[in-house]
Design a protein around this motif. Sequence first.
Motif, PDB file in Angstrom:
ATOM      1  N   VAL A  70     -39.168  -0.936  32.409  1.00  0.00           N
ATOM      2  CA  VAL A  70     -38.345  -1.010  33.435  1.00  0.00           C
ATOM      3  C   VAL A  70     -38.918  -1.669  34.381  1.00  0.00           C
ATOM      4  N   VAL A  74     -35.928  -5.486  39.528  1.00  0.00           N
ATOM      5  CA  VAL A  74     -34.497  -5.663  39.184  1.00  0.00           C
ATOM      6  C   VAL A  74     -33.721  -4.641  39.573  1.00  0.00           C
ATOM      7  N   ASP A  77     -32.165  -1.262  37.349  1.00  0.00           N
ATOM      8  CA  ASP A  77     -32.599  -1.595  35.940  1.00  0.00           C
ATOM      9  C   ASP A  77     -32.731  -0.542  35.165  1.00  0.00           C
ATOM     10  N   LYS A  81     -30.640   0.113  31.560  1.00  0.00           N
ATOM     11  CA  LYS A  81     -31.125   0.376  30.593  1.00  0.00           C
ATOM     12  C   LYS A  81     -30.820   1.785  29.782  1.00  0.00           C
ATOM     13  N   HIS A  98     -39.097   1.356  42.218  1.00  0.00           N
ATOM     14  CA  HIS A  98     -37.827   1.214  41.563  1.00  0.00           C
ATOM     15  C   HIS A  98     -36.480   1.609  42.405  1.00  0.00           C
TER      16      HIS A  98
END
Length: 512
Positions: A70, A74, A77, A81, A98
């Motif tokens: 991961v 992004v 993400d 996913k 993240h």
Amino acid sequence: MGIRKRHWAWAAAPLALALLAATGCESTQGARAKPNAAPATSGALPTSVARVCAKPAAGPATAPAGAVTVDPAVVGDLAAKTRSDPPNTTFWLRPGEHRLDPDRYAQVIPKEGDRYLGAPGAVLDGRKKNQYAFGGTARNVTIRYLTVQGFVAPQNEGVVNHDSADGWVVEHATIQNNSGAGLMAGAHQRVRASCLRGNGQYGMSAYKTGGRVSDLVVEGNEIVGNNTGDWERRRPGCGCTGGAKFWAVNGADVRGNWVHDNRGTGLWADTDNNDFRIENNVLDANDGAALIYETSYNAVIRNNTIRRNNWVEGRKAADRGDDFPFATVYLSESGGEPRIRARTDKIEIYRNVLEDNWNGITLWENADRFCNSPANTSSGECTLLVRDTDRCVRPVIATAPLYADCRWKTQRVDIHGNRFVLDKSVVTCTAKCDRMAILANYGTYPDWSPYQGERVATAITTKQHNRWHDNVYLGPWKFVAHDPSRILDSGQWQGTPYQQDAGSTFDPRTGG
């Protein structure tokens, strides 16, 4: 969620009478060896204390074989996913911050058996925009080595395992600086070696809408600085704060945790919990009680170090003239019940060290609080012996078996082999911080209650098999029995009619 229960005043015991009844006289017995005795306190934390916030374990520096990587660069993400990959997938989060999509309801919805592993420095940050980090009902999800922070769950909701799904494992995680509860718990959940720090309401809440949580293990965690939102000030009497809260949990092992510096209560089991083992914890410097076990059943509380708790809330109560013995270990309408299956049929409190807390152990019953009473602030909840509130109505509530079973009872409590240390110069108090108590209020409400008058106070004090024995007392302890006006010295406490603390020793000279 839980509502903190207020203390109705003893009708015949105004504050002035309670103060006049207080005495400074203590008796001392010769010291002798005690069975199951608690260790002497050294003033230092045990070397085994769970210092996981300062020294978090590091996750894998490279992706495990077969894991989906991961990318923190992004946005969204992780959630994307998770949606696109099958159940039982392992996700490895690279180092870095993240983020989810900026929508308030954006969150990760795992599939059954999914595993999330954080690399060193991997953080999932809600950036004060997202309410939830991980939600949904998938079973057997694992989260390890990941920091989760900055989410803004509403009151009584949680950030990780928002929907209290079953079988989750949360290990070596840091869940910090979120609103609401940092972590929710479902059945068969394992929470180990994690840092639950600085969350707005709770570090952790074990609660399942419309059901019960069973087989819960909370082990080796550091639970610190929670209730930053100061919910009791914002909503007085809400009973919705502290380090960890348990509601309707059947079977829990809470062991080896360091629960400290929380605003409010450290550990709080509230309403129809059963079969708890609370052991080998350090409960330190919480603003309120170290432990509340309320309207619940059957527990073992042993080998805990409990110190410097309840200084803030106890002092506030004393300053406003409240003579109730606000305790560091508070059993409220809770006791042993052989008819409810558990690993014990009583509440046993033994081999604990309680040092320099505001008061000691209080066993309490509110005579006006029972199933179907307007004074039962756990609205709609009934005892585990009856369950249906509609059964507890007049006139049948005044007859067997409902007369006994519609009331949560503080009964079959066995307190032994503990070491109670109090130095008033450390606590910086002069009065109302030095009490051990067993009492109830004078029943008055509602007008159809069969528990009016002194019935409950007499029962909890002399008829319900509550017993202190073989303890060690260091410091100027006093004892409260039956109601707040009866403040006793150790000789009166040991004498008729109370006959408590047989085989115990008292040294009033230790302490301030």
